[in-house]
Each structure stands twice: as C-alpha cells, then as structure tokens.
Write a protein that holds these residues in place. Structure first.
Motif, mmCIF file in Angstrom:
data_model
loop_
_atom_site.group_PDB
_atom_site.id
_atom_site.type_symbol
_atom_site.label_atom_id
_atom_site.label_comp_id
_atom_site.label_asym_id
_atom_site.label_seq_id
_atom_site.Cartn_x
_atom_site.Cartn_y
_atom_site.Cartn_z
ATOM 1 N N GLU A 131 67.952 14.188 -39.555
ATOM 2 C CA GLU A 131 69.015 15.205 -39.591
ATOM 3 C C GLU A 131 69.220 16.753 -40.183
ATOM 4 O O GLU A 131 69.168 17.824 -39.909
ATOM 5 C CB GLU A 131 70.312 15.551 -39.084
ATOM 6 C CG GLU A 131 71.665 15.584 -38.258
ATOM 7 C CD GLU A 131 71.309 16.503 -36.926
ATOM 8 O OE1 GLU A 131 72.140 17.686 -36.868
ATOM 9 O OE2 GLU A 131 70.351 16.119 -36.686
ATOM 10 N N THR A 132 68.922 16.556 -41.538
ATOM 11 C CA THR A 132 68.926 17.025 -42.610
ATOM 12 C C THR A 132 68.165 18.538 -42.216
ATOM 13 O O THR A 132 68.539 19.618 -43.073
ATOM 14 C CB THR A 132 69.102 17.018 -43.838
ATOM 15 O OG1 THR A 132 67.649 15.674 -44.158
ATOM 16 C CG2 THR A 132 70.425 15.807 -44.671
ATOM 17 N N TYR A 133 66.587 18.061 -42.311
ATOM 18 C CA TYR A 133 65.834 18.778 -41.725
ATOM 19 C C TYR A 133 65.696 20.193 -40.434
ATOM 20 O O TYR A 133 64.884 21.110 -40.566
ATOM 21 C CB TYR A 133 64.417 18.333 -41.619
ATOM 22 C CG TYR A 133 63.851 17.378 -43.127
ATOM 23 C CD1 TYR A 133 63.071 17.695 -43.820
ATOM 24 C CD2 TYR A 133 65.007 16.380 -43.234
ATOM 25 C CE1 TYR A 133 62.638 17.550 -44.812
ATOM 26 C CE2 TYR A 133 63.823 15.973 -44.437
ATOM 27 C CZ TYR A 133 63.035 16.091 -45.473
ATOM 28 O OH TYR A 133 62.734 16.250 -46.167
ATOM 29 N N GLN A 134 66.972 19.639 -39.354
ATOM 30 C CA GLN A 134 67.053 20.058 -38.108
ATOM 31 C C GLN A 134 68.337 21.342 -38.292
ATOM 32 O O GLN A 134 68.793 21.745 -36.957
ATOM 33 C CB GLN A 134 67.251 19.246 -36.974
ATOM 34 C CG GLN A 134 66.450 18.064 -37.233
ATOM 35 C CD GLN A 134 66.670 16.812 -36.598
ATOM 36 O OE1 GLN A 134 67.882 16.821 -35.954
ATOM 37 N NE2 GLN A 134 65.789 16.178 -36.081
ATOM 38 N N ALA A 135 68.468 21.973 -38.990
ATOM 39 C CA ALA A 135 69.529 23.198 -39.471
ATOM 40 C C ALA A 135 69.103 24.362 -38.204
ATOM 41 O O ALA A 135 69.922 24.770 -37.600
ATOM 42 C CB ALA A 135 69.399 23.859 -40.561
ATOM 43 N N SER A 154 75.583 19.217 -28.779
ATOM 44 C CA SER A 154 76.374 18.376 -29.176
ATOM 45 C C SER A 154 75.560 16.677 -28.700
ATOM 46 O O SER A 154 76.489 15.679 -29.598
ATOM 47 C CB SER A 154 77.641 18.262 -27.734
ATOM 48 O OG SER A 154 76.130 18.292 -26.575
ATOM 49 N N VAL A 155 74.410 16.819 -28.886
ATOM 50 C CA VAL A 155 73.414 15.402 -28.369
ATOM 51 C C VAL A 155 73.841 15.130 -30.081
ATOM 52 O O VAL A 155 73.502 15.835 -30.795
ATOM 53 C CB VAL A 155 72.307 15.785 -27.963
ATOM 54 C CG1 VAL A 155 71.614 16.551 -28.717
ATOM 55 C CG2 VAL A 155 71.697 14.768 -27.952
ATOM 56 N N PRO A 156 74.177 13.871 -29.817
ATOM 57 C CA PRO A 156 74.500 12.904 -31.161
ATOM 58 C C PRO A 156 72.743 13.046 -32.191
ATOM 59 O O PRO A 156 72.642 13.696 -33.641
ATOM 60 C CB PRO A 156 74.738 12.167 -31.052
ATOM 61 C CG PRO A 156 75.210 12.018 -29.722
ATOM 62 C CD PRO A 156 74.712 12.640 -29.254
ATOM 63 N N GLU A 157 72.251 12.479 -31.627
ATOM 64 C CA GLU A 157 70.242 13.014 -32.139
ATOM 65 C C GLU A 157 69.870 14.117 -31.656
ATOM 66 O O GLU A 157 69.463 14.002 -30.408
ATOM 67 C CB GLU A 157 69.534 11.474 -32.053
ATOM 68 C CG GLU A 157 68.828 11.216 -33.187
ATOM 69 C CD GLU A 157 68.307 10.167 -32.879
ATOM 70 O OE1 GLU A 157 66.911 9.742 -33.328
ATOM 71 O OE2 GLU A 157 67.712 8.909 -32.166
ATOM 72 N N ASP A 169 58.031 15.682 -33.283
ATOM 73 C CA ASP A 169 59.368 14.939 -33.964
ATOM 74 C C ASP A 169 59.077 14.794 -35.860
ATOM 75 O O ASP A 169 59.293 14.937 -36.265
ATOM 76 C CB ASP A 169 58.988 13.321 -33.694
ATOM 77 C CG ASP A 169 60.789 13.491 -32.618
ATOM 78 O OD1 ASP A 169 60.948 13.902 -32.216
ATOM 79 O OD2 ASP A 169 60.037 12.041 -32.224
ATOM 80 N N ALA A 170 57.762 14.871 -35.793
ATOM 81 C CA ALA A 170 57.012 14.529 -37.346
ATOM 82 C C ALA A 170 57.431 15.488 -38.100
ATOM 83 O O ALA A 170 57.958 15.219 -39.330
ATOM 84 C CB ALA A 170 55.431 14.776 -37.429
ATOM 85 N N LYS A 221 62.147 24.958 -44.974
ATOM 86 C CA LYS A 221 63.245 24.597 -43.469
ATOM 87 C C LYS A 221 64.542 24.197 -44.480
ATOM 88 O O LYS A 221 65.159 23.921 -44.932
ATOM 89 C CB LYS A 221 63.483 22.611 -43.254
ATOM 90 C CG LYS A 221 62.049 23.116 -41.710
ATOM 91 C CD LYS A 221 62.510 21.419 -41.330
ATOM 92 C CE LYS A 221 60.463 21.478 -40.901
ATOM 93 N NZ LYS A 221 59.157 21.033 -41.377
ATOM 94 N N PRO A 222 65.118 26.019 -44.460
ATOM 95 C CA PRO A 222 66.613 26.354 -45.053
ATOM 96 C C PRO A 222 67.342 25.059 -44.279
ATOM 97 O O PRO A 222 67.539 24.986 -43.484
ATOM 98 C CB PRO A 222 66.577 27.522 -44.879
ATOM 99 C CG PRO A 222 65.708 28.133 -44.075
ATOM 100 C CD PRO A 222 64.205 27.235 -43.979
ATOM 101 N N ALA A 223 68.956 24.948 -45.580
ATOM 102 C CA ALA A 223 69.034 23.783 -45.196
ATOM 103 C C ALA A 223 70.281 24.023 -44.714
ATOM 104 O O ALA A 223 70.994 23.050 -44.434
ATOM 105 C CB ALA A 223 69.454 22.812 -46.359
ATOM 106 N N ALA A 224 70.900 25.144 -45.277
ATOM 107 C CA ALA A 224 72.137 25.816 -44.613
ATOM 108 C C ALA A 224 71.437 26.672 -42.692
ATOM 109 O O ALA A 224 71.667 27.141 -43.118
ATOM 110 C CB ALA A 224 73.293 26.094 -45.565
ATOM 111 N N ARG A 225 72.838 26.072 -41.896
ATOM 112 C CA ARG A 225 72.389 26.517 -40.776
ATOM 113 C C ARG A 225 73.210 28.202 -40.790
ATOM 114 O O ARG A 225 72.014 28.929 -40.267
ATOM 115 C CB ARG A 225 73.823 26.121 -39.831
ATOM 116 C CG ARG A 225 73.094 24.589 -38.834
ATOM 117 C CD ARG A 225 73.491 24.430 -38.110
ATOM 118 N NE ARG A 225 74.355 25.362 -36.813
ATOM 119 C CZ ARG A 225 74.305 24.871 -35.494
ATOM 120 N NH1 ARG A 225 74.434 23.977 -35.639
ATOM 121 N NH2 ARG A 225 74.361 25.682 -34.531
#
Length: 301
Positions: free
Chosen positions: A203-207, A170-173, A197-198, A89-93
C-alpha cells in the motif's frame, strides 16, 4: 520529496513484455529529482507515437499495440506516469497534484525533444496529455483520444465516475490488476493481473493511484478547473487532426467522444469509432484493432 522505487525484480518475466526499460531524471518541482521510466521502440528519425496510460495502469497497457506500430515504421514512446509502473512513486498523497503531473510529463517531452508527435491517450493519459498539448502545441501533429476526458468541473462526471471514486477511496486493498480486469470485456489472465500489480509491492507505493480519482476536477472551483478551461480555449483553436476511438462498454467515459468531436476543429470528417466488445481499458480488449486504426489515421492525415 520522498519517493519509493519498485524493485526491478517485480518486473522480471512479465507476460508479453520484451521491451527495454529507459529512464529520465525529472524535476520533482521541489528542487529534487524523480526517475521516470519509458519505452522507446521502433526507428529513430520519425515523428513518434506518444502512448499515454492512465489509472491504475502503466506502459504495459500498450504491449500488444507497440509491435503493430513499429511494424508500420513508427517510433513509439510510452512513459510511465510518476507514481506508476517503473517510475518513482512519491510517498505522500499530497505530493500528487494535477499540475505536477502536467509539469512532470512536460519535462519528459522537452528532455526527449519530441516533435511531430501523434498522441494516443486513454483515461488520465488524456487529462494530462491534453494539458501538455495545449502548453506546447508545436510538438504535436495529431491526437487519438480513447476513453478519456478533459473535465473542468462545470459539468457532472456522472454516477459511474462517482461510484468509481468512492470505491477507490474506501476499498481496503487497492488491487490494480483486479481493477483493470473489471474494466475489460475480454478479461485478463492471472499473469496479466500480476503484471498490473507488479508496480505496487504494498500500500505504501499506491499514494499516486489512490490520489488520482480525487484530482479529477468535479467542481467549478477545483484547483485544476481554471487551467483546464484555459487549455480548452487553446485546443479549440488548433487544426490538428483528431480521432476519437471509445469503447462501447465504458460507462465512465460514455458520450465524451461527442464532446471532442464537437469542440475540436480537427475532428470534423474523421472516421471516429465506438468499438463493440471494448470496456474502459480498450487497449486490452481491442488493442490490435485500435493500433491499426491509429496507423490508418496517421497514414491519412
């Protein structure tokens, strides 16, 4: 390109997922490498079913369908898109672009040297898969399009998509499991929600998951619009058999099946379906029925 790797412990004891993980080293397009996870089940020596997932899922989405495919004698290859599942998962959007996703998946197909492929794709699996097909049509024999699109930005994606995109930013989580749960009719168990979710410990994994909705071409001058138009021109000239199977309760992709049926020569006369009781993630709602329809389609084409 800095990338994160979800710890293996996050994938221990997943519900109904007894498949062996496999990995490829993919060119990250910047001189480095990314690890891509994929499943490869069933016999060798036969043309594979390439099962492509979308946002925000991973190959877990096909867990109920894979045994139906392999029982019919088919090989199944189900990759995790970069940024999802067990893939890096690249870290930067900004590391995520539509073009890079196409190049990453193209690299995977070339490394595995897949031929006589039946592509089964949903959501972003189609946005990426159709571009890959247009770039290397010699590798494909047929395609099954399920709740997906190939937008160019020349037409509105509709209010349901706009609402989803706004929510995704916009969703915080950003809870992948609850998003999949909300896109189904039959609904998921807590164990299944946890499996989606696994891949994302935090959040850092979700770019990549956050970036995807903003990469859909929604204006004629979007960075991907010209390439998608060019892909359409190639796809319209192919004679590959095409089957559309859409969920009746999918508001985002509603009606796009008719576009494919009109534009693709190989869609003429095929037993297209709109399945009742199926939402956006129809693999969850009607996975066994969808798998059987794919098996019948392969047998008849």
């Amino acid at each position: 390109m800095r990338a994160l790797r979800t710890p293996d412990a996050r994938f221990a004891d997943l519900s109904d997922f007894p498949f062996e993980p496999r990995y490829l080293s993919i060119d990250d397009t910047l001189g480095g490498a990314l690890r891509m996870h994929y499943l490869d089940e069933g016999p060798g020596g036969v043309g594979p079913i390439l099962a492509l997932h979308g946002e925000p899922t991973w190959s877990y989405l096909y867990r109920h369908m894979i045994p139906v495919f392999t029982a019919a004698g088919h090989r199944v290859v189900a990759p995790d898109l970069i940024g999802f599942g067990r893939s890096d998962k690249p870290a930067a959007r900004e590391d995520y672009t539509y073009q890079r996703h196409v190049e990453w998946m193209s690299d995977a197909l070339e490394q595995m040297d897949l031929h006589d492929v039946t592509m089964v794709c949903q959501d972003w699996g189609g946005l990426i898969g159709l571009r890959v097909l247009a770039a290397m049509p010699h590798r494909f024999s047929r395609m099954v399009l399920a709740n997906t699109a190939l937008p160019t930005g020349d037409h509105s994606m509709g209010s349901a998509f706009e609402n989803w995109r706004e929510y995704s930013q916009s969703v915080p989580e950003f809870r992948a499991g609850r998003i999949v749960h909300g896109g189904t009719v039959t609904k998921l168990t807590e164990a299944e929600v946890a499996a989606y979710d696994a891949p994302f410990p935090d959040e850092t994994y979700q770019a990549g998951a956050r970036a995807f909705p903003m990469l859909v071409p929604d204006q004629p001058d979007d960075p991907a619009s010209a390439a998608n138009r060019a892909a359409w021109e190639i796809l319209r000239g192919l004679e590959l058999p095409v089957l559309t199977v859409f969920g009746a309760e999918d508001r985002i992709m509603a009606g796009i099946d008719k576009v494919f049926q009109k534009e693709f020569p190989g869609a003429a006369g095929q037993p297209h379906k709109v399945l009742p009781g199926a939402g956006h993630f129809l693999q969850e709602d009607v996975g066994l029925e969808l798998a059987q329809l794919v098996n019948e389609f392969i047998a008849q084409s």
